[in-house]
Motif scaffolding. Structure first.
Motif, PDB file in Angstrom:
ATOM      1  N   MET A 149      54.494  49.076  40.366  1.00 37.55           N
ATOM      2  CA  MET A 149      55.136  48.710  39.062  1.00 37.55           C
ATOM      3  C   MET A 149      54.374  47.390  38.925  1.00 37.55           C
ATOM      4  N   ILE A 150      53.893  47.248  37.600  1.00 36.02           N
ATOM      5  CA  ILE A 150      53.352  45.924  37.277  1.00 36.02           C
ATOM      6  C   ILE A 150      54.514  45.115  36.507  1.00 36.02           C
ATOM      7  N   ALA A 164      48.514  51.104  48.054  1.00 33.31           N
ATOM      8  CA  ALA A 164      48.088  51.487  46.694  1.00 33.31           C
ATOM      9  C   ALA A 164      48.505  50.357  45.655  1.00 33.31           C
ATOM     10  N   GLN A 165      49.767  50.038  45.761  1.00 30.47           N
ATOM     11  CA  GLN A 165      50.381  48.863  44.677  1.00 30.47           C
ATOM     12  C   GLN A 165      49.595  47.561  44.868  1.00 30.47           C
ATOM     13  N   MET A 166      49.639  47.267  46.312  1.00 34.96           N
ATOM     14  CA  MET A 166      48.884  46.060  46.354  1.00 34.96           C
ATOM     15  C   MET A 166      47.176  46.086  46.042  1.00 34.96           C
ATOM     16  N   THR A 167      46.864  47.100  46.006  1.00 31.79           N
ATOM     17  CA  THR A 167      45.362  47.481  45.762  1.00 31.79           C
ATOM     18  C   THR A 167      45.248  47.443  44.122  1.00 31.79           C
ATOM     19  N   LEU A 168      46.255  47.664  43.344  1.00 32.35           N
ATOM     20  CA  LEU A 168      46.382  47.695  42.150  1.00 32.35           C
ATOM     21  C   LEU A 168      46.528  46.291  41.582  1.00 32.35           C
ATOM     22  N   LEU A 169      47.496  45.748  42.038  1.00 34.97           N
ATOM     23  CA  LEU A 169      47.882  44.126  41.953  1.00 34.97           C
ATOM     24  C   LEU A 169      46.619  43.227  42.200  1.00 34.97           C
ATOM     25  N   SER A 170      45.826  43.679  43.173  1.00 35.37           N
ATOM     26  CA  SER A 170      44.538  42.963  43.386  1.00 35.37           C
ATOM     27  C   SER A 170      43.602  42.877  42.259  1.00 35.37           C
ATOM     28  N   ALA A 171      43.304  44.195  41.844  1.00 30.10           N
ATOM     29  CA  ALA A 171      42.534  44.544  40.911  1.00 30.10           C
ATOM     30  C   ALA A 171      42.814  43.820  39.687  1.00 30.10           C
ATOM     31  N   ILE A 172      43.955  43.859  39.239  1.00 29.88           N
ATOM     32  CA  ILE A 172      44.477  43.018  37.976  1.00 29.88           C
ATOM     33  C   ILE A 172      44.320  41.568  38.093  1.00 29.88           C
ATOM     34  N   PRO A 224      59.947  47.405  47.058  1.00 33.39           N
ATOM     35  CA  PRO A 224      60.185  47.903  48.306  1.00 33.39           C
ATOM     36  C   PRO A 224      60.312  49.354  48.118  1.00 33.39           C
ATOM     37  N   SER A 225      60.426  49.747  46.851  1.00 34.61           N
ATOM     38  CA  SER A 225      60.800  51.412  46.856  1.00 34.61           C
ATOM     39  C   SER A 225      59.249  52.220  46.464  1.00 34.61           C
ATOM     40  N   ALA A 226      58.195  51.379  46.656  1.00 33.09           N
ATOM     41  CA  ALA A 226      57.103  52.094  46.337  1.00 33.09           C
ATOM     42  C   ALA A 226      56.562  53.178  47.147  1.00 33.09           C
ATOM     43  N   ALA A 227      55.940  54.057  46.799  1.00 33.95           N
ATOM     44  CA  ALA A 227      55.561  55.366  47.515  1.00 33.95           C
ATOM     45  C   ALA A 227      54.479  54.864  48.503  1.00 33.95           C
TER      46      ALA A 227
END
Length: 204
Positions: free
Chosen positions: A1-2, A143-151, A136-139
């Protein structure tokens, strides 16, 4: 989640002037708008290895190994001092160049990549920064860190291009004053040297 907190924090971090911003601005001043965009792409690409090592956990090596950290750090110091020396040496002879060819733009981009790759503090920064915004509840935290990095990288590219184009917008006024041009060149050289010295005394 962003989250809004991530977007705001990332924007503040990107906006803070550093070596990448200085390089992009000076390139926009003396190389033109195409060169400034090439510098922005290069500086943005230069943070990719740091993000990848943070995501993969390899930044722990830099954090725990004094030797590896020092090797990367002093390589970065040497490169920043080289840029400072090059710009100072060309003071008075560096002209506001016409738009460069593909080879010239590639060289500009490569310099930008090296400026950020050779800064070990970036890896440790991303190791501390990205996990703060992973739910903490991220599946899939990866993948979330990758998305945050891309943003973060997209924001970096947009902001750096903005800095470069803003510098290009005032280059004609500066070009009319040889004294101001010389002062700007020497100022940029001094700032690169200062950033190099600051990195030299940085601790893990």
């Amino acid at each position: 989640m962003i989250t809004t907190e991530f977007l705001f924090t990332a924007l503040v971090v990107v906006l803070i002037p550093g070596t990448g911003v200085l390089y992009t601005v000076s390139t926009g001043l003396f190389g033109g708008w195409r060169a400034s965009i090439a510098a922005a792409f290069g500086c943005t690409a230069g943070i990719l290895p740091h993000i990848l090592t943070s995501i993969l956990g390899l930044s722990a090596l830099l954090h725990t190994s004094a030797l590896v950290f020092q090797v990367v750090k002093y390589a970065g110091v040497g490169y920043l001092l080289y840029l400072a020396w090059s710009m100072w040496r060309e003071t008075g002879s560096l002209q506001f160049a016409a738009q460069g060819g593909l080879k010239c733009l590639r060289q500009v981009a490569v310099r930008g990549i090296l400026i950020n790759i050779l800064n070990p503090k970036l890896t440790i920064f991303f190791l501390a920064f990205l996990p703060l915004f992973v739910s903490p509840s991220a599946a899939s935290p990866l993948a979330q860190m990758t998305l945050l990095s891309a943003i973060f990288m997209a924001m970096t590219l947009v902001v750096f291009i903005g800095y470069g184009l803003a510098a290009h917008a005032v280059r004609r006024r500066i070009a009319r004053s040889p004294l101001l041009t010389t002062w700007l060149q020497r100022s940029c050289a001094a700032i690169f040297a200062a950033l190099g010295l600051k990195l030299a005394v940085a601790e893990q």
